[in-house]
Motif scaffolding. Structure first.
Motif, mmCIF file in Angstrom:
data_model
loop_
_atom_site.group_PDB
_atom_site.id
_atom_site.type_symbol
_atom_site.label_atom_id
_atom_site.label_comp_id
_atom_site.label_asym_id
_atom_site.label_seq_id
_atom_site.Cartn_x
_atom_site.Cartn_y
_atom_site.Cartn_z
ATOM 1 N N GLY A 123 -29.349 -0.038 -78.639
ATOM 2 C CA GLY A 123 -30.235 -1.558 -79.567
ATOM 3 C C GLY A 123 -30.719 -1.194 -81.392
ATOM 4 N N GLN A 124 -30.210 -0.664 -81.445
ATOM 5 C CA GLN A 124 -30.835 0.131 -82.863
ATOM 6 C C GLN A 124 -29.623 0.319 -84.102
ATOM 7 N N SER A 125 -29.089 0.022 -84.097
ATOM 8 C CA SER A 125 -27.889 -0.648 -84.716
ATOM 9 C C SER A 125 -28.127 -0.042 -86.480
ATOM 10 N N ARG A 126 -27.231 1.096 -87.059
ATOM 11 C CA ARG A 126 -27.361 1.832 -87.827
ATOM 12 C C ARG A 126 -25.157 1.613 -88.957
ATOM 13 N N SER A 127 -25.522 1.127 -89.788
ATOM 14 C CA SER A 127 -23.719 1.499 -90.185
ATOM 15 C C SER A 127 -23.958 2.997 -90.718
ATOM 16 N N ILE A 128 -23.100 3.597 -90.774
ATOM 17 C CA ILE A 128 -22.102 4.763 -90.465
ATOM 18 C C ILE A 128 -22.817 5.445 -91.800
ATOM 19 N N ASP A 129 -22.898 4.852 -93.342
ATOM 20 C CA ASP A 129 -23.811 5.475 -94.452
ATOM 21 C C ASP A 129 -24.875 5.936 -93.458
ATOM 22 N N GLU A 130 -25.387 4.765 -93.615
ATOM 23 C CA GLU A 130 -26.840 5.073 -93.150
ATOM 24 C C GLU A 130 -26.925 6.059 -91.538
ATOM 25 N N CYS A 131 -26.192 6.180 -91.009
ATOM 26 C CA CYS A 131 -26.600 8.279 -89.962
ATOM 27 C C CYS A 131 -25.540 8.876 -90.611
ATOM 28 N N GLN A 132 -24.385 8.504 -91.928
ATOM 29 C CA GLN A 132 -24.516 10.254 -92.830
ATOM 30 C C GLN A 132 -25.910 10.580 -93.507
ATOM 31 N N VAL A 133 -26.284 10.297 -93.689
ATOM 32 C CA VAL A 133 -27.579 10.492 -94.109
ATOM 33 C C VAL A 133 -28.646 10.607 -92.913
#
Length: 156
Positions: A123-133
């Motif tokens: 339930g903590q949606s994050r973009s792939i870019d955010e996950c890369q960071v």
């Protein structure tokens, strides 16, 4: 009103003291003659008192394993190190289970895509870019993914 830092330190101190007191009580129970050290004989007696069996050879092997200073007896520091070590092994086991949830189909690493997917399930949606960071903060070798060792550093 005390600051948050002071409360955190106080909570840690209370927890640490409670733990030390508990370890002390268990250690004293094993140390039947009260000399501040546990012998192989005392270890055997305690194991038998709780319904277990420990041969003389097994007790001697346990003493060798636990005894850091080589005097043939287990002191309080040896005892605490043993108890805390077991907890560390348990933590690592739990981390390995958590790591498996985040890694990409058995690849042995957490990718930005697998992190994004798992966070979405939580339930903590994050973009792939955010996950890369997020990954880059703990990616010690700079390969863009987290190995178990990097994950362990992040979690501990």
């Amino acid at each position: 009103m005390p600051s948050v830092d002071r409360l955190d330190i106080t909570d840690y101190y209370i927890t640490y003291m409670d733990k030390a007191t508990q370890y002390g009580r268990v250690f004293e129970h094993f140390d039947e003659d009260g000399d501040g050290r546990i012998s192989a004989k005392e270890l055997r007696q305690c194991v038998e008192a709780i319904g277990g069996e420990l041969t003389e050879e097994e007790a001697e092997a346990a003493m060798e394993y636990l005894d850091a200073d080589g005097d043939g007896l287990v002191g309080f520091e040896d005892f605490v190190r043993f108890v805390e070590g077991g907890k560390e092994e348990e933590k690592v086991k739990d981390l390995k289970e958590a790591f498996k949830m985040y890694e990409m189909e058995g690849s042995g690493c957490i990718t930005p895509k697998s992190l994004s997917r798992m966070l979405g399930r939580l339930g903590q949606s994050r973009s792939i870019d955010e996950c890369q960071v997020m990954i880059s903060r703990f990616d010690l070798n700079g390969d863009g993914v987290l190995t178990f060792d990097e994950f362990k550093v992040m979690m501990l």
